[in-house]
Scaffold this motif. Structure first.
Motif, PDB file in Angstrom:
ATOM      1  N   UNK A  76       0.839  -1.200   0.000  1.00 58.05           N
ATOM      2  CA  UNK A  76       0.000   0.000   0.000  1.00 58.05           C
ATOM      3  C   UNK A  76       0.876   1.253   0.000  1.00 58.05           C
ATOM      4  N   UNK A  77       2.028   1.166   0.655  1.00 52.97           N
ATOM      5  CA  UNK A  77       2.948   2.301   0.665  1.00 52.97           C
ATOM      6  C   UNK A  77       3.448   2.608  -0.742  1.00 52.97           C
ATOM      7  N   UNK A  78       3.769   1.556  -1.489  1.00 52.41           N
ATOM      8  CA  UNK A  78       4.253   1.757  -2.858  1.00 52.41           C
ATOM      9  C   UNK A  78       3.141   2.290  -3.763  1.00 52.41           C
ATOM     10  N   UNK A  79       1.931   1.799  -3.579  1.00 58.18           N
ATOM     11  CA  UNK A  79       0.803   2.305  -4.351  1.00 58.18           C
ATOM     12  C   UNK A  79       0.573   3.786  -4.039  1.00 58.18           C
ATOM     13  N   UNK A  80       0.626   4.135  -2.773  1.00 59.57           N
ATOM     14  CA  UNK A  80       0.461   5.525  -2.357  1.00 59.57           C
ATOM     15  C   UNK A  80       1.495   6.421  -3.029  1.00 59.57           C
ATOM     16  N   UNK A  81       2.709   5.929  -3.095  1.00 57.35           N
ATOM     17  CA  UNK A  81       3.817   6.667  -3.716  1.00 57.35           C
ATOM     18  C   UNK A  81       3.566   6.874  -5.209  1.00 57.35           C
ATOM     19  N   UNK A  82       3.141   5.834  -5.918  1.00 57.90           N
ATOM     20  CA  UNK A  82       2.892   5.957  -7.354  1.00 57.90           C
ATOM     21  C   UNK A  82       1.733   6.920  -7.637  1.00 57.90           C
ATOM     22  N   UNK A  83       0.714   6.878  -6.810  1.00 57.19           N
ATOM     23  CA  UNK A  83      -0.413   7.782  -6.991  1.00 57.19           C
ATOM     24  C   UNK A  83       0.011   9.228  -6.763  1.00 57.19           C
ATOM     25  N   UNK A  84       0.837   9.439  -5.752  1.00 57.92           N
ATOM     26  CA  UNK A  84       1.316  10.798  -5.489  1.00 57.92           C
ATOM     27  C   UNK A  84       2.210  11.289  -6.625  1.00 57.92           C
ATOM     28  N   UNK A  85       3.065  10.425  -7.140  1.00 60.11           N
ATOM     29  CA  UNK A  85       3.973  10.825  -8.216  1.00 60.11           C
ATOM     30  C   UNK A  85       3.225  11.184  -9.493  1.00 60.11           C
ATOM     31  N   UNK A  86       2.045  10.615  -9.680  1.00 55.50           N
ATOM     32  CA  UNK A  86       1.318  10.833 -10.924  1.00 55.50           C
ATOM     33  C   UNK A  86       0.208  11.878 -10.826  1.00 55.50           C
ATOM     34  N   UNK A  87      -0.311  12.110  -9.619  1.00 50.00           N
ATOM     35  CA  UNK A  87      -1.384  13.105  -9.471  1.00 50.00           C
ATOM     36  C   UNK A  87      -1.384  13.756  -8.100  1.00 50.00           C
ATOM     37  N   UNK A 195       1.441  12.504 -17.227  1.00 51.92           N
ATOM     38  CA  UNK A 195       1.126  11.639 -16.083  1.00 51.92           C
ATOM     39  C   UNK A 195       1.756  10.254 -16.254  1.00 51.92           C
ATOM     40  N   UNK A 196       1.606   9.682 -17.429  1.00 48.67           N
ATOM     41  CA  UNK A 196       2.101   8.324 -17.648  1.00 48.67           C
ATOM     42  C   UNK A 196       3.630   8.271 -17.595  1.00 48.67           C
ATOM     43  N   UNK A 197       4.287   9.317 -18.077  1.00 48.42           N
ATOM     44  CA  UNK A 197       5.748   9.330 -17.993  1.00 48.42           C
ATOM     45  C   UNK A 197       6.199   9.369 -16.539  1.00 48.42           C
ATOM     46  N   UNK A 198       5.491  10.111 -15.698  1.00 48.88           N
ATOM     47  CA  UNK A 198       5.829  10.108 -14.273  1.00 48.88           C
ATOM     48  C   UNK A 198       5.667   8.716 -13.675  1.00 48.88           C
ATOM     49  N   UNK A 199       4.651   7.984 -14.139  1.00 48.05           N
ATOM     50  CA  UNK A 199       4.457   6.623 -13.650  1.00 48.05           C
ATOM     51  C   UNK A 199       5.629   5.744 -14.058  1.00 48.05           C
ATOM     52  N   UNK A 200       6.038   5.826 -15.310  1.00 46.31           N
ATOM     53  CA  UNK A 200       7.178   5.052 -15.790  1.00 46.31           C
ATOM     54  C   UNK A 200       8.412   5.305 -14.924  1.00 46.31           C
ATOM     55  N   UNK A 201       8.718   6.568 -14.682  1.00 37.55           N
ATOM     56  CA  UNK A 201       9.967   6.902 -13.998  1.00 37.55           C
ATOM     57  C   UNK A 201       9.907   6.586 -12.509  1.00 37.55           C
ATOM     58  N   UNK A 202       8.785   6.885 -11.856  1.00 37.15           N
ATOM     59  CA  UNK A 202       8.675   6.594 -10.428  1.00 37.15           C
ATOM     60  C   UNK A 202       8.649   5.095 -10.164  1.00 37.15           C
ATOM     61  N   UNK A 203       8.067   4.322 -11.087  1.00 36.63           N
ATOM     62  CA  UNK A 203       8.024   2.869 -10.914  1.00 36.63           C
ATOM     63  C   UNK A 203       9.422   2.270 -10.876  1.00 36.63           C
ATOM     64  N   UNK A 204      10.354   2.872 -11.604  1.00 33.69           N
ATOM     65  CA  UNK A 204      11.730   2.367 -11.603  1.00 33.69           C
ATOM     66  C   UNK A 204      12.333   2.375 -10.204  1.00 33.69           C
TER      67      UNK A 204
END
Length: 243
Positions: A76-87, A195-204
């Motif tokens: 859930x922490x990682x999901x929270x992080x990805x959501x914040x990075x994208x929106x 938004x999607x590019x932020x997802x790509x980069x933060x997921x790394x």
């Protein structure tokens, strides 16, 4: 003239009428409304997520589209992080605008984020909507089979459901056209790319891969999200999973 060329022609600045903002109409809501009876889920604080010490250069260099994922869940922490990075919302300007972690034309931020949770530790599988101002999830649909139906709407691409989480972005058109008129439809698609590019980069930084998807059956996906297809419509999809 083809539809695409007609769209470009009619959304040129010289062909636009005055926008509702210039006419003094009130600002549209900053996010979709929800009912007091809706189920809301708190997301962990961002300080609780563990990310790799990776540079932006490294993230860009490593970025590829990934369609095969391990069976390891994300937290859930990682999901929270990805959501914040994208929106993620950094500042709310009254009822007029938000400043977020991604750029948007005129700070209109007309996108809504839905997630299909397939393998998130501590979260029931199903469809949710992200509330960026509150930094919470709103439960939309946890019925059995929702993952299958969304994968089918994405032309049967199985990795939509065989991953940890699938991001689905919709556009709320008036939130953008309020300021820019018909030209705003161009900006909706530009914002989706940001938004999607932020997802790509933060997921790394959390050991995940991403695959962006633009191939889906619009009407079917909109129906599953509860979007009307006109005022709100699906604009982009991306899968996420551990690699």
């Amino acid at each position: 003239m083809t539809i695409g060329k007609e769209f470009l022609e009619k959304t040129k600045f010289q062909n636009l009428m005055r926008s509702d903002q210039s006419l003094g109409y009130p600002y549209p809501p900053l996010e979709l409304e929800y009912a007091d009876t809706d189920v809301l889920i708190d997301l962990p604080d961002l300080e609780s997520v563990s990310t790799a010490n990776i540079t932006v250069t490294d993230a860009i260099e490593k970025r590829i589209s990934v369609r095969d994922y391990s069976t390891e869940p994300i937290s859930m922490e990682e999901l929270s992080y990805l959501l914040w990075c994208t929106q993620g919302v950094k500042k709310v300007i009254r009822d007029a605008a938000t400043f977020r972690t991604v750029p948007s034309a005129g700070a209109r931020h007309a996108l809504e984020t839905y997630i299909l949770a397939n393998n998130v530790k501590g979260l029931e599988s199903g469809l949710y909507r992200f509330l960026p101002i509150e930094h919470k999830l709103l439960q939309v649909n946890t019925d059995a089979g929702i993952s299958d139906r969304i994968a089918k709407a994405c032309l049967g691409q199985d990795f939509v459901k065989k991953n940890t989480v699938t991001f689905i972005w919709t556009a709320v058109a008036y939130r953008m056209t309020y300021r820019y008129g018909e030209r705003g439809y161009r900006y909706l698609h530009l914002d989706a790319g940001h938004v999607c590019q932020n997802l790509y980069l933060s997921a790394e930084s959390i050991g995940c891969g991403v695959c962006a998807i633009a191939a889906f059956l619009d009407d079917e996906l909109n129906d599953l999200l509860g979007a009307d297809g006109e005022e709100e419509f699906a604009i982009y999809v991306a899968t996420v999973g551990k690699v």
